[in-house]
Design a protein around this motif. Structure first.
Motif, PDB file in Angstrom:
ATOM      1  N   ARG A 197       0.818  -1.213   0.000  1.00  0.00           N
ATOM      2  CA  ARG A 197       0.000   0.000   0.000  1.00  0.00           C
ATOM      3  C   ARG A 197       0.854   1.266   0.000  1.00  0.00           C
ATOM      4  O   ARG A 197       1.963   1.290   0.511  1.00  0.00           O
ATOM      5  CB  ARG A 197      -0.901   0.020   1.244  1.00  0.00           C
ATOM      6  N   SER A 198       0.303   2.327  -0.598  1.00  0.00           N
ATOM      7  CA  SER A 198       0.907   3.654  -0.504  1.00  0.00           C
ATOM      8  C   SER A 198       0.255   4.378   0.669  1.00  0.00           C
ATOM      9  O   SER A 198      -0.657   3.859   1.314  1.00  0.00           O
ATOM     10  CB  SER A 198       0.690   4.443  -1.796  1.00  0.00           C
ATOM     11  N   TYR A 199       0.736   5.606   0.927  1.00  0.00           N
ATOM     12  CA  TYR A 199       0.125   6.396   1.999  1.00  0.00           C
ATOM     13  C   TYR A 199      -1.289   6.848   1.628  1.00  0.00           C
ATOM     14  O   TYR A 199      -2.023   7.341   2.467  1.00  0.00           O
ATOM     15  CB  TYR A 199       0.994   7.618   2.309  1.00  0.00           C
ATOM     16  N   ARG A 200      -1.694   6.665   0.361  1.00  0.00           N
ATOM     17  CA  ARG A 200      -3.037   7.051  -0.094  1.00  0.00           C
ATOM     18  C   ARG A 200      -3.984   5.885   0.180  1.00  0.00           C
ATOM     19  O   ARG A 200      -4.111   4.957  -0.588  1.00  0.00           O
ATOM     20  CB  ARG A 200      -2.999   7.378  -1.586  1.00  0.00           C
ATOM     21  N   SER A 201      -4.656   5.959   1.316  1.00  0.00           N
ATOM     22  CA  SER A 201      -5.488   4.846   1.766  1.00  0.00           C
ATOM     23  C   SER A 201      -6.689   4.600   0.856  1.00  0.00           C
ATOM     24  O   SER A 201      -7.295   3.526   0.892  1.00  0.00           O
ATOM     25  CB  SER A 201      -5.982   5.101   3.192  1.00  0.00           C
ATOM     26  N   GLN A 202      -7.031   5.573   0.011  1.00  0.00           N
ATOM     27  CA  GLN A 202      -8.212   5.431  -0.849  1.00  0.00           C
ATOM     28  C   GLN A 202      -7.946   4.619  -2.109  1.00  0.00           C
ATOM     29  O   GLN A 202      -8.890   4.249  -2.823  1.00  0.00           O
ATOM     30  CB  GLN A 202      -8.749   6.822  -1.246  1.00  0.00           C
ATOM     31  N   ASP A 203      -6.679   4.323  -2.421  1.00  0.00           N
ATOM     32  CA  ASP A 203      -6.374   3.731  -3.726  1.00  0.00           C
ATOM     33  C   ASP A 203      -6.868   2.295  -3.875  1.00  0.00           C
ATOM     34  O   ASP A 203      -7.567   1.963  -4.843  1.00  0.00           O
ATOM     35  CB  ASP A 203      -4.867   3.811  -3.991  1.00  0.00           C
ATOM     36  N   TRP A 204      -6.511   1.411  -2.963  1.00  0.00           N
ATOM     37  CA  TRP A 204      -6.967   0.027  -3.090  1.00  0.00           C
ATOM     38  C   TRP A 204      -8.491  -0.083  -3.042  1.00  0.00           C
ATOM     39  O   TRP A 204      -9.084  -0.793  -3.870  1.00  0.00           O
ATOM     40  CB  TRP A 204      -6.326  -0.865  -2.017  1.00  0.00           C
ATOM     41  N   PRO A 205      -9.183   0.598  -2.105  1.00  0.00           N
ATOM     42  CA  PRO A 205     -10.652   0.543  -2.138  1.00  0.00           C
ATOM     43  C   PRO A 205     -11.231   1.006  -3.471  1.00  0.00           C
ATOM     44  O   PRO A 205     -12.227   0.444  -3.948  1.00  0.00           O
ATOM     45  CB  PRO A 205     -11.058   1.475  -0.990  1.00  0.00           C
ATOM     46  N   ALA A 206     -10.604   2.035  -4.092  1.00  0.00           N
ATOM     47  CA  ALA A 206     -11.100   2.512  -5.384  1.00  0.00           C
ATOM     48  C   ALA A 206     -10.926   1.438  -6.450  1.00  0.00           C
ATOM     49  O   ALA A 206     -11.797   1.251  -7.315  1.00  0.00           O
ATOM     50  CB  ALA A 206     -10.356   3.787  -5.790  1.00  0.00           C
ATOM     51  N   TRP A 207      -9.807   0.697  -6.402  1.00  0.00           N
ATOM     52  CA  TRP A 207      -9.613  -0.353  -7.396  1.00  0.00           C
ATOM     53  C   TRP A 207     -10.598  -1.502  -7.180  1.00  0.00           C
ATOM     54  O   TRP A 207     -11.185  -2.013  -8.139  1.00  0.00           O
ATOM     55  CB  TRP A 207      -8.179  -0.888  -7.368  1.00  0.00           C
ATOM     56  N   PHE A 208     -10.784  -1.908  -5.943  1.00  0.00           N
ATOM     57  CA  PHE A 208     -11.744  -2.984  -5.684  1.00  0.00           C
ATOM     58  C   PHE A 208     -13.157  -2.573  -6.092  1.00  0.00           C
ATOM     59  O   PHE A 208     -13.933  -3.390  -6.599  1.00  0.00           O
ATOM     60  CB  PHE A 208     -11.696  -3.391  -4.212  1.00  0.00           C
TER      61      PHE A 208
END
Length: 296
Positions: free
Chosen positions: A190-201
């Motif tokens: 993960r990066s420090y941008r916590s929104q990235d993985w949820p956006a991909w899922f």
């Protein structure tokens, strides 16, 4: 009573002699005789009231006073020589300082620098890297290239290119992934941008709760970890074409999340000189052509 100015020729003779630790080699560089250099050094010592050199079995040595004087003069004359070199090559280049997020610098900008130098030969580019946290004022930057939504306070931002995110991993890890849900059973980098993985899922049609995994402040390092088999990274595939083409890393799913873009940013209060205008025009045109968009 004002002191007499120090002769420039004497300073130049001392600077050359200090670099070479030789009056003879200094004389050769300055195209004068060894006696002339020695005379200039003696005149400078008389003017300053100190001894600058002493002789030993090993040759010419600087005294403490000479060592105190030498660095400043060597730096100063070096700067003057570099300035005149610029005139010799067609004029004084205008310095442009640009900071770029490391992923963009390595994945997109470095390979384009020869084209930039050809298009803008009068610009002396100073390229720094950042991890997307940058202070334009404190770092004295003309531009900063960063990843986000373009909404930074007090900043003018031009979109360079979109950067949709997609999973990237080593081939051995990819063989364990048959569908997007399988990612929930592996290590997510993960990066420090916590929104990235949820956006991909969400783009994959999956809802997820809290996610865990190693945290990185650089996509470059995160993807390196993925290549070593340490998990699955989420990063812009366009910035890792060389790694994908070589097979060192693979994209297990075609799904991408259009989260944010790369932006060229500057302080709104900063006047844009010739070099800034040329760099902006070149960079935006370069990526507009790749998108088939000639509106820039």
């Amino acid at each position: 009573m004002a002191r007499a100015p120090v002769p420039l020729n004497a300073l130049r003779a001392f600077e050359a002699s200090a670099r070479h630790l030789s009056f003879t080699r200094a004389a050769d560089e300055l195209c004068v005789t060894q006696a002339a250099v020695s005379h200039q050094i003696k005149a400078l010592e008389a003017r300053l009231g100190v001894t600058l050199f002493r002789r030993s079995n090993r040759g010419l040595l600087l005294t403490d006073e000479g060592m105190a004087l030498a660095p400043t003069l060597i730096d100063s004359f070096g700067a003057i020589d570099r300035l005149f070199d610029r005139f010799d090559t067609g004029g004084v280049a205008e310095v442009l300082t640009v900071s770029a997020v490391g992923t963009f610098a390595v994945g997109a900008l470095l390979e384009r620098l020869p084209a930039f130098r050809a298009a803008c030969p009068g610009i002396d580019l100073r390229l720094l890297t950042n991890n997307n946290q940058v202070d334009l004022v404190a770092e004295g930057l003309d531009y900063a290239i960063r990843f986000g939504d373009g909404a930074w306070h007090g900043v003018a931002a031009d979109v360079i290119c979109p950067a949709p995110l997609t999973p990237l991993c080593a081939p051995v890890v990819a063989r364990t992934l048959r569908e997007p849900g399988d990612l929930l059973r592996t290590t997510l980098l993960r990066s420090y941008r916590s929104q990235d993985w949820p956006a991909w899922f969400a783009a994959a049609g999956l809802e997820v709760g809290a996610l865990h995994g190693p945290l990185f402040d650089s996509s470059l390092v995160m993807v390196q970890a993925a290549m070593l088999g340490n998990g699955v990274a989420l990063a812009p595939a366009a910035m890792f074409r060389r790694e994908l083409d070589s097979g060192r890393i693979v994209q297990p799913f075609a799904i991408e999340a259009a989260v944010d873009s790369y932006w060229l940013t500057r302080l709104k209060s900063r006047p844009t000189g010739r070099a800034m205008q040329q760099f902006r025009r070149w960079l935006l045109d370069e990526f507009a052509r790749e998108r088939g968009d000639e509106s820039k």
